[in-house]
Enzyme design. Structure first.
Site, PDB file in Angstrom:
ATOM      1  N   ASP A 171      17.730  58.040 -17.318  1.00 32.42           N
ATOM      2  CA  ASP A 171      16.908  57.001 -16.689  1.00 32.42           C
ATOM      3  C   ASP A 171      15.894  56.510 -17.718  1.00 32.42           C
ATOM      4  O   ASP A 171      14.935  57.213 -18.040  1.00 32.42           O
ATOM      5  CB  ASP A 171      16.209  57.580 -15.453  1.00 32.42           C
ATOM      6  N   TYR A 198      18.912  41.693  -1.044  1.00 32.98           N
ATOM      7  CA  TYR A 198      18.866  40.538  -1.935  1.00 32.98           C
ATOM      8  C   TYR A 198      20.165  39.732  -1.854  1.00 32.98           C
ATOM      9  O   TYR A 198      21.261  40.292  -1.888  1.00 32.98           O
ATOM     10  CB  TYR A 198      18.670  40.987  -3.379  1.00 32.98           C
ATOM     11  N   ASP A 237      16.326  50.489 -10.969  1.00 30.69           N
ATOM     12  CA  ASP A 237      15.501  51.646 -10.615  1.00 30.69           C
ATOM     13  C   ASP A 237      15.214  51.671  -9.124  1.00 30.69           C
ATOM     14  O   ASP A 237      15.248  52.741  -8.490  1.00 30.69           O
ATOM     15  CB  ASP A 237      14.204  51.666 -11.429  1.00 30.69           C
ATOM     16  N   THR A 267     -19.319  53.005 -13.002  1.00 32.39           N
ATOM     17  CA  THR A 267     -18.224  52.084 -13.293  1.00 32.39           C
ATOM     18  C   THR A 267     -16.869  52.772 -13.371  1.00 32.39           C
ATOM     19  O   THR A 267     -15.871  52.259 -12.837  1.00 32.39           O
ATOM     20  CB  THR A 267     -18.505  51.329 -14.597  1.00 32.39           C
ATOM     21  N   THR A 269       4.878  51.644 -14.289  1.00 31.13           N
ATOM     22  CA  THR A 269       4.225  50.451 -14.829  1.00 31.13           C
ATOM     23  C   THR A 269       3.941  49.481 -13.697  1.00 31.13           C
ATOM     24  O   THR A 269       2.881  48.849 -13.642  1.00 31.13           O
ATOM     25  CB  THR A 269       5.123  49.790 -15.892  1.00 31.13           C
ATOM     26  N   GLY A 317      13.046  54.120 -18.328  1.00 28.43           N
ATOM     27  CA  GLY A 317      12.089  53.270 -17.647  1.00 28.43           C
ATOM     28  C   GLY A 317      11.301  52.406 -18.613  1.00 28.43           C
ATOM     29  O   GLY A 317      11.605  52.318 -19.803  1.00 28.43           O
ATOM     30  N   ASN A 318      10.249  51.775 -18.089  1.00 31.94           N
ATOM     31  CA  ASN A 318       9.429  50.902 -18.922  1.00 31.94           C
ATOM     32  C   ASN A 318       8.598  51.675 -19.933  1.00 31.94           C
ATOM     33  O   ASN A 318       8.269  51.155 -20.996  1.00 31.94           O
ATOM     34  CB  ASN A 318       8.507  50.057 -18.039  1.00 31.94           C
ATOM     35  N   SER A 319       8.244  52.906 -19.608  1.00 38.72           N
ATOM     36  CA  SER A 319       7.391  53.672 -20.522  1.00 38.72           C
ATOM     37  C   SER A 319       7.825  55.127 -20.682  1.00 38.72           C
ATOM     38  O   SER A 319       7.310  55.816 -21.559  1.00 38.72           O
ATOM     39  CB  SER A 319       5.932  53.631 -20.040  1.00 38.72           C
ATOM     40  N   ARG A 320       8.764  55.601 -19.841  1.00 36.53           N
ATOM     41  CA  ARG A 320       9.215  56.983 -19.931  1.00 36.53           C
ATOM     42  C   ARG A 320      10.739  57.046 -19.856  1.00 36.53           C
ATOM     43  O   ARG A 320      11.382  56.210 -19.221  1.00 36.53           O
ATOM     44  CB  ARG A 320       8.608  57.836 -18.806  1.00 36.53           C
TER      45      ARG A 320
END
Length: 242
Positions: free
Chosen positions: A7, A91, A100, A171, A121, A9-12
Site C-alpha cells: 500500500d 461513483y 485507498d 496558540t 494526508t 500512500g501519499n506519505s507512507r
C-alpha cells in the site's frame, strides 16, 4: 506460494504478507513526494505475487513497481472496480474513486453498516450499507494538513505541537484543538447523517496514521490500523477466485 500486499500512500508505504484473506504483520516506512528511502527499498521482500495499491505520485509509483518487478514473479496493480467482493461503488465513474478508499471499504465489509474515516494526508469519509452499497462520502484536509497549510500561509503559526482542549488559552493548543475538532465534527456529522439515511445504527471505523490523536474524541470508534491492507487482501482473494 508467497504473496505480499503493498500500500503506497501519499506519505507512507506499508506492506504485509497475505495470510488467508487478511494482512499479516505490517511494516511501514515514510517516504517523500518523489523518492523512497534506500533502507526501505533494501528491506523489501521477494516472492511469487505482489498485490500493489498506490495513490502516490505517478513517478514514485512507477519506481516502486519496477523495484517489485525485480523481486516478484508477478505484480498485480489494484484498480477501483464498480463491484467487488459484495460491495458496489456509488461513483458513476469508479476510476475516479480513490483505490485507498475502495480498499478500505472492502476491509470494512464485514462491519457494515459502517462509516469509514481515513486520516492521512486527507480526511476521507465513506458510508457502506449492510447490503454492500456505497452511499458516497467526502474528502477534506486532515488535521496535519490543516496545520501545515496554516503554517505555510502564516509562518508564525507552528506546524505542530499542542494538545486538544475545548477552549485553549495558548496558540499551540488552539491550533491542535481547532484542526482536530474540525475533523471530529465532520466525522460526527457524517455519522449522524448516515444513521438517519440508513435508519439503523452505523459503526465507525477509523484508520490511517493521523487517526490515533482523534480516538479520545471519538469514543464510539474502532481503530483498524491495517484496514486498507485487509481490503487489499480481500481484493487479492477475490481476484484469485475462478
Amino acid at each position: 506460494m508467497s504473496e505480499w500486499l503493498f500500500d503506497l500512500g501519499n506519505s507512507r508505504f506499508k506492506y504485509a504478507p497475505l495470510h488467508g484473506n487478511r494482512a499479516g504483520q505490517v511494516q511501514a516506512w515514510a517516504h517523500g513526494a518523489e523518492a523512497m528511502d534506500a533502507a526501505a527499498l533494501a528491506a523489501l521482500p521477494s516472492g511469487q505475487i505482489a498485490h500493489v495499491a498506490s495513490v502516490a505520485a505517478p513517478a514514485l509509483t512507477q519506481r516502486m513497481i519496477a523495484c517489485l518487478q525485480e523481486r516478484f514473479t508477478q505484480v498485480r496493480i489494484v484498480r477501483t472496480a464498480a463491484e467487488c467482493a459484495g460491495i458496489r461503488i456509488a461513483y458513476a465513474d469508479p476510476s475516479r474513486f480513490g483505490v485507498d478508499r475502495f480498499l478500505a471499504l472492502l476491509g470494512a465489509r464485514g462491519d457494515a453498516p459502517v462509516l469509514v474515516a481515513g486520516v492521512g494526508t486527507a480526511l476521507t469519509i465513506d458510508v457502506l450499507g449492510a447490503d454492500g452499497l456505497h452511499h458516497g462520502g467526502c474528502i477534506a484536509a486532515s488535521p496535519t494538513t490543516m496545520r501545515e497549510a496554516l503554517h505555510a500561509r502564516a509562518v508564525q503559526l507552528p506546524a505542530s505541537g499542542g494538545d486538544y482542549v475545548e477552549l485553549a488559552i495558548d496558540t499551540d493548543d488552539a491550533l491542535t484543538s481547532g484542526c482536530d475538532g474540525a475533523a471530529v465534527a465532520l466525522i460526527e456529522r457524517s455519522l449522524q447523517h448516515a444513521q438517519r439515511s440508513l435508519g439503523a445504527p452505523v459503526r465507525l471505523l477509523v484508520h490511517g496514521g493521523g487517526a490515533p490523536p482523534l480516538l479520545p474524541l471519538l469514543p464510539g470508534a474502532t481503530f483498524r490500523a491495517a484496514l486498507v491492507l485487509d481490503g487489499l487482501a480481500t481484493w487479492a482473494t477475490a481476484a484469485a477466485s475462478p
